[in-house]
Design a protein around this motif. Sequence first.
Motif, short mmCIF file in Angstrom:
data_model
loop_
_atom_site.label_atom_id
_atom_site.label_comp_id
_atom_site.label_asym_id
_atom_site.label_seq_id
_atom_site.Cartn_x
_atom_site.Cartn_y
_atom_site.Cartn_z
N TRP A 272 4.52 -2.53 -5.87
CA TRP A 272 4.53 -1.56 -6.95
C TRP A 272 3.10 -1.35 -7.45
N VAL A 273 2.90 -0.39 -8.33
CA VAL A 273 1.58 -0.08 -8.88
C VAL A 273 1.56 -0.41 -10.36
N ALA A 274 0.48 -1.01 -10.81
CA ALA A 274 0.26 -1.28 -12.23
C ALA A 274 -1.19 -0.94 -12.56
N ALA A 275 -1.43 -0.58 -13.81
CA ALA A 275 -2.77 -0.23 -14.27
C ALA A 275 -3.39 -1.38 -15.04
N GLY A 276 -4.69 -1.56 -14.87
CA GLY A 276 -5.42 -2.48 -15.72
C GLY A 276 -5.62 -1.89 -17.09
N VAL A 277 -5.61 -2.74 -18.12
CA VAL A 277 -5.80 -2.29 -19.49
C VAL A 277 -6.90 -3.11 -20.16
#
Length: 289
Positions: A272-277
Motif C-alpha cells: 500500500w502507499v502512505a505519505a510521510g508527515v
Amino acid sequence: MGRSAVNGGWSEWPAPAKLNLFLRITGRRNDGYHELQTVFRLLDWGDRIFLRSRDDGRVVRHGDRLPGVEDAADLAVRAASLLKDAANCTQGADISVEKHIPAGGGFGGGSSDAATVLCALDRLWGLDMGEDRLAALGLQLGADVPVFVRGRSAWAEGVGERLESIALPPAWYVLVDPGIHVPTAALFQSPDLTRDSPPAKMADFAAGTVLDNAFETVLRRREPAVEAVFAELARIGLPRLTGTGSGCFVEFAQRDAAQDALARLPRRLRAWVAAGVSDSPLHGAMARL
C-alpha cells in the motif's frame, strides 16, 4: 470496535505508523543495550485507538487482541496503567484498538498505540502532565514510544530516546508487509549483525548517502519472504527495511509515482502507499479539541 464507537462516550484517536529511514548500530553500552542511530519518519497511516473514561478506576481492554498477548502485557493497557500510577489518578479507561499496522513489521504499531493512549488519556483525564513527562513515561514502555509522544519526525540516538526534530521533504512510500515476525532479541544475537558501524552525520543523511539498515543483511539471509519482497521492490526503486521488523519500503518524491509503482507490483503482495508527515496526526487531533 469500529468508528461507531465514538458514540456512547467513546472518543477516537490516531496512532500513526513510522519508518526508520536508516538504522545503524554504533556500539554497545555497559548495560548490554546497543547504541543506535536512526531517523524516524512519521506516516499518515496507522491504527485507531478508541477510549472512554471510567469512574471505577479499572483499565479494560475491549475488542480483538493480538494472538498470544494477555491484556496485562498489552502496550495500550500498560500505558494507561502506568499513567494512572504516575499521576495518582483515580479514573479508569475502556480501550479498544483498531489494528492496521502489522505486528512485527517494524512500523511501530505497539509503540504508537501506547503513545496515543498516554497522550489522549492525559487529555481526557485532565492531567496536563506535559510532553516531557509523557515521553519519559513512554520510554519505560519502549524505546520507540517517545517519538510518537512528541509527534515529530526526528533524528534519534542512544537506544532511540535521544531525539532531535528534523525537517524532511515531502515523500510517499510504497510499503510491503512480508508477514514475517522475527523476535528483535534473535536479530540482535545474530553473528551477521554489524554492531560497530561508524556514526552517521546528519549532513550525510540529508545528502542521501546514508540509507543503510543494520538488520537488512540478517533478515534477507534468514527469511526467504523478505528476500523475495526485496527482489520485487527492486523493479520499482530502491528497497529498504524499516526498524528491526520485516517491513520493506521504497520512497518516492510524488504521490502519483508511488501509486503507479504500487500498481506494477504483484497483487499477492500486501502492499500500500502512505505519505510521510511532519507532524503527527495525533497532535492534529488533540489540537482540534
